[in-house]
Design a protein around this motif. Structure first.
Motif, PDB file in Angstrom:
ATOM      1  N   ALA A   1       6.342 -13.687 -10.791  1.00 52.98           N
ATOM      2  CA  ALA A   1       6.314 -12.235 -10.588  1.00 52.98           C
ATOM      3  C   ALA A   1       4.919 -11.710 -10.867  1.00 52.98           C
ATOM      4  O   ALA A   1       4.201 -12.231 -11.728  1.00 52.98           O
ATOM      5  N   TYR A   2       4.566 -10.662 -10.132  1.00 56.19           N
ATOM      6  CA  TYR A   2       3.264 -10.011 -10.298  1.00 56.19           C
ATOM      7  C   TYR A   2       3.464  -8.506 -10.191  1.00 56.19           C
ATOM      8  O   TYR A   2       4.229  -8.032  -9.344  1.00 56.19           O
ATOM      9  N   THR A   3       2.800  -7.762 -11.061  1.00 59.69           N
ATOM     10  CA  THR A   3       2.894  -6.306 -11.010  1.00 59.69           C
ATOM     11  C   THR A   3       1.603  -5.728 -10.456  1.00 59.69           C
ATOM     12  O   THR A   3       0.511  -6.005 -10.971  1.00 59.69           O
ATOM     13  N   PHE A   4       1.743  -4.930  -9.401  1.00 57.39           N
ATOM     14  CA  PHE A   4       0.611  -4.292  -8.727  1.00 57.39           C
ATOM     15  C   PHE A   4       0.502  -2.828  -9.168  1.00 57.39           C
ATOM     16  O   PHE A   4       1.522  -2.178  -9.392  1.00 57.39           O
ATOM     17  N   TYR A   5      -0.718  -2.340  -9.234  1.00 50.18           N
ATOM     18  CA  TYR A   5      -0.938  -0.904  -9.466  1.00 50.18           C
ATOM     19  C   TYR A   5      -1.646  -0.336  -8.241  1.00 50.18           C
ATOM     20  O   TYR A   5      -2.758  -0.762  -7.908  1.00 50.18           O
ATOM     21  N   LEU A   6      -1.017   0.618  -7.575  1.00 48.49           N
ATOM     22  CA  LEU A   6      -1.562   1.182  -6.346  1.00 48.49           C
ATOM     23  C   LEU A   6      -2.378   2.434  -6.648  1.00 48.49           C
ATOM     24  O   LEU A   6      -2.096   3.537  -6.191  1.00 48.49           O
ATOM     25  N   GLY A   7      -3.384   2.264  -7.463  1.00 50.26           N
ATOM     26  CA  GLY A   7      -4.268   3.361  -7.830  1.00 50.26           C
ATOM     27  C   GLY A   7      -5.408   2.805  -8.651  1.00 50.26           C
ATOM     28  O   GLY A   7      -5.513   1.596  -8.851  1.00 50.26           O
ATOM     29  N   ASP A   8      -6.270   3.686  -9.127  1.00 44.56           N
ATOM     30  CA  ASP A   8      -7.376   3.212  -9.952  1.00 44.56           C
ATOM     31  C   ASP A   8      -7.777   4.205 -11.034  1.00 44.56           C
ATOM     32  O   ASP A   8      -8.789   4.026 -11.720  1.00 44.56           O
ATOM     33  N   ASN A   9      -6.981   5.259 -11.206  1.00 42.44           N
ATOM     34  CA  ASN A   9      -7.388   6.325 -12.116  1.00 42.44           C
ATOM     35  C   ASN A   9      -6.605   6.389 -13.422  1.00 42.44           C
ATOM     36  O   ASN A   9      -7.071   6.994 -14.393  1.00 42.44           O
ATOM     37  N   LYS A  68       0.852  -1.182   0.000  1.00 42.81           N
ATOM     38  CA  LYS A  68       0.000   0.000   0.000  1.00 42.81           C
ATOM     39  C   LYS A  68       0.887   1.230   0.000  1.00 42.81           C
ATOM     40  O   LYS A  68       2.087   1.155   0.319  1.00 42.81           O
ATOM     41  N   PRO A  69       0.335   2.386  -0.355  1.00 44.53           N
ATOM     42  CA  PRO A  69       1.129   3.617  -0.277  1.00 44.53           C
ATOM     43  C   PRO A  69       1.649   3.837   1.138  1.00 44.53           C
ATOM     44  O   PRO A  69       0.944   3.632   2.120  1.00 44.53           O
ATOM     45  N   GLY A  70       2.936   4.194   1.229  1.00 43.21           N
ATOM     46  CA  GLY A  70       3.554   4.472   2.520  1.00 43.21           C
ATOM     47  C   GLY A  70       4.420   3.351   3.044  1.00 43.21           C
ATOM     48  O   GLY A  70       5.197   3.562   3.981  1.00 43.21           O
ATOM     49  N   ILE A  71       4.329   2.158   2.437  1.00 41.04           N
ATOM     50  CA  ILE A  71       5.136   1.049   2.923  1.00 41.04           C
ATOM     51  C   ILE A  71       6.501   1.057   2.223  1.00 41.04           C
ATOM     52  O   ILE A  71       6.617   1.472   1.072  1.00 41.04           O
ATOM     53  N   SER A  72       7.520   0.607   2.922  1.00 38.76           N
ATOM     54  CA  SER A  72       8.859   0.572   2.334  1.00 38.76           C
ATOM     55  C   SER A  72       9.086  -0.765   1.626  1.00 38.76           C
ATOM     56  O   SER A  72       8.513  -1.796   2.000  1.00 38.76           O
ATOM     57  N   THR A  73       9.924  -0.745   0.613  1.00 39.52           N
ATOM     58  CA  THR A  73      10.230  -1.980  -0.100  1.00 39.52           C
ATOM     59  C   THR A  73      10.998  -2.960   0.788  1.00 39.52           C
ATOM     60  O   THR A  73      10.835  -4.171   0.657  1.00 39.52           O
ATOM     61  N   SER A  74      11.796  -2.437   1.715  1.00 39.59           N
ATOM     62  CA  SER A  74      12.549  -3.335   2.602  1.00 39.59           C
ATOM     63  C   SER A  74      11.616  -4.120   3.521  1.00 39.59           C
ATOM     64  O   SER A  74      11.886  -5.291   3.826  1.00 39.59           O
ATOM     65  N   ILE A 100      10.037   4.286  -0.441  1.00 38.35           N
ATOM     66  CA  ILE A 100       8.639   4.186  -0.062  1.00 38.35           C
ATOM     67  C   ILE A 100       7.782   4.065  -1.321  1.00 38.35           C
ATOM     68  O   ILE A 100       8.024   4.744  -2.320  1.00 38.35           O
ATOM     69  N   ILE A 101       6.787   3.215  -1.262  1.00 37.22           N
ATOM     70  CA  ILE A 101       5.839   3.069  -2.368  1.00 37.22           C
ATOM     71  C   ILE A 101       4.754   4.126  -2.214  1.00 37.22           C
ATOM     72  O   ILE A 101       4.224   4.336  -1.115  1.00 37.22           O
ATOM     73  N   TYR A 102       4.424   4.789  -3.306  1.00 36.13           N
ATOM     74  CA  TYR A 102       3.439   5.865  -3.285  1.00 36.13           C
ATOM     75  C   TYR A 102       2.192   5.499  -4.089  1.00 36.13           C
ATOM     76  O   TYR A 102       2.225   4.598  -4.936  1.00 36.13           O
ATOM     77  N   GLU A 103       1.117   6.228  -3.826  1.00 33.85           N
ATOM     78  CA  GLU A 103      -0.105   6.063  -4.600  1.00 33.85           C
ATOM     79  C   GLU A 103       0.187   6.344  -6.077  1.00 33.85           C
ATOM     80  O   GLU A 103       0.947   7.247  -6.398  1.00 33.85           O
ATOM     81  N   ASP A 104      -0.381   5.548  -6.940  1.00 33.47           N
ATOM     82  CA  ASP A 104      -0.250   5.624  -8.386  1.00 33.47           C
ATOM     83  C   ASP A 104       1.014   4.938  -8.905  1.00 33.47           C
ATOM     84  O   ASP A 104       1.265   4.939 -10.109  1.00 33.47           O
ATOM     85  N   ASP A 105       1.818   4.348  -8.016  1.00 34.20           N
ATOM     86  CA  ASP A 105       2.969   3.560  -8.458  1.00 34.20           C
ATOM     87  C   ASP A 105       2.506   2.231  -9.037  1.00 34.20           C
ATOM     88  O   ASP A 105       1.496   1.661  -8.599  1.00 34.20           O
ATOM     89  N   ILE A 106       3.255   1.745 -10.029  1.00 38.49           N
ATOM     90  CA  ILE A 106       3.119   0.337 -10.399  1.00 38.49           C
ATOM     91  C   ILE A 106       4.369  -0.368  -9.880  1.00 38.49           C
ATOM     92  O   ILE A 106       5.478   0.145 -10.004  1.00 38.49           O
TER      93      ILE A 106
END
Length: 261
Positions: free
Chosen positions: A107-115, A32-38, A84-90
């Motif tokens: 592997a899976y690619t996530f999109y943290l947005g909907d617009n 989710k937005p705000g989480i670190s990759t580590s 940090i992962i942000y909103e609208d990142d893939i």
């Protein structure tokens, strides 16, 4: 030399592949937005080890992490850290695990947005490329048939296929022969035989196909700075049909109840 697997060995690979798939579903629960990759990397390592496995990537050619996490214009091999992962990142999350002496890779690619419809379409097309490649992975077909199916669909949809990085055989080693390009000519390359286990992994760019390696000597990014997507399955070619040993089922069950695409 290509190492063809017995039915018993494929069953062992299924177990490692399911572990990878479930690890990615654990990522889906918390990304989710705000989480670190580590923090995602720590979670993945703990889950794999607590289920009796060993992270395939950690220590491979001195790579120090369990996951490869590649964001936006990063194609593959992104290194977890403070980012940090942000909103609208893939966010592409690539994971491997070894269990009972055999590796699974997905592997899976996530999109943290909907617009952003352009990003959604990129992910949709890349996943379709993977599905089309798998449909060509049958006894009697050739490696080039897989790549041609992926390339044709990507180009038809207005995207480009990364050529510097490809899929691969997988089994007792994380990377085995044969190489599995995401581009090619139909009817070219080795003939696919029963017992072949490979990782098919389209890497599709929104812009041009050219990529470069960042200063960390691992992260591969697009030269034009436009986004890239990456989906991967480990599959086994059987006498009558092809089996997908990894699965997105667990991930998509989680995503159906979240705001992540």
């Amino acid at each position: 030399m290509i190492y063809y697997k017995s039915l018993d060995e494929i069953e062992l690979m299924r177990k490692s592949s399911v572990l990878v798939s479930k690890t990615l579903s654990e990522i889906a629960k918390v990304i989710k937005p705000g989480i670190s990759t580590s923090s995602l990397d720590v979670l993945a390592e703990d889950f794999i080890r607590s289920n009796g496995g060993v992270p395939s990537f950690k220590g491979y050619r001195s790579y120090p992490y369990t996951l490869c996490i590649s964001i936006n214009d990063q194609v593959v091999h992104g290194m977890p850290g403070k980012r940090i992962i942000y909103e609208d990142d893939i966010v592409s999350v690539d994971c491997g695990a070894c269990l009972n002496g055999f590796h699974g890779d997905s592997a899976y690619t996530f999109y943290l947005g909907d617009n952003d419809k352009s990003k959604i379409q990129l992910l949709k097309t890349t996943k379709e490329c993977l599905e089309l490649g798998i449909k060509r992975a049958l006894v009697g077909m050739r490696i080039g048939d897989i790549g041609e199916a992926i390339q044709t669909h990507a180009v038809k949809e207005g995207y480009s296929v990364v050529r510097d990085l490809i899929g691969h055989g997988v089994g007792k080693k994380l990377h085995e022969k044969p190489e599995v390009p995401n581009f090619g000519k139909r009817g070219s390359g080795i003939v696919l035989r029963e017992g072949l286990t490979i990782a098919i992994e389209p890497m599709i760019n929104m812009g041009k196909k050219e990529v470069f390696t960042e200063r960390d000597n691992w992260t591969v990014s697009t030269k034009d700075g436009l986004p890239s997507a990456h989906f991967e399955h480990t599959i086994a070619i059987g006498k009558e049909s092809t089996e997908v040993l990894t699965t997105f089922k667990y991930i998509e069950e989680v995503l159906s109840n979240s705001l992540v695409y």
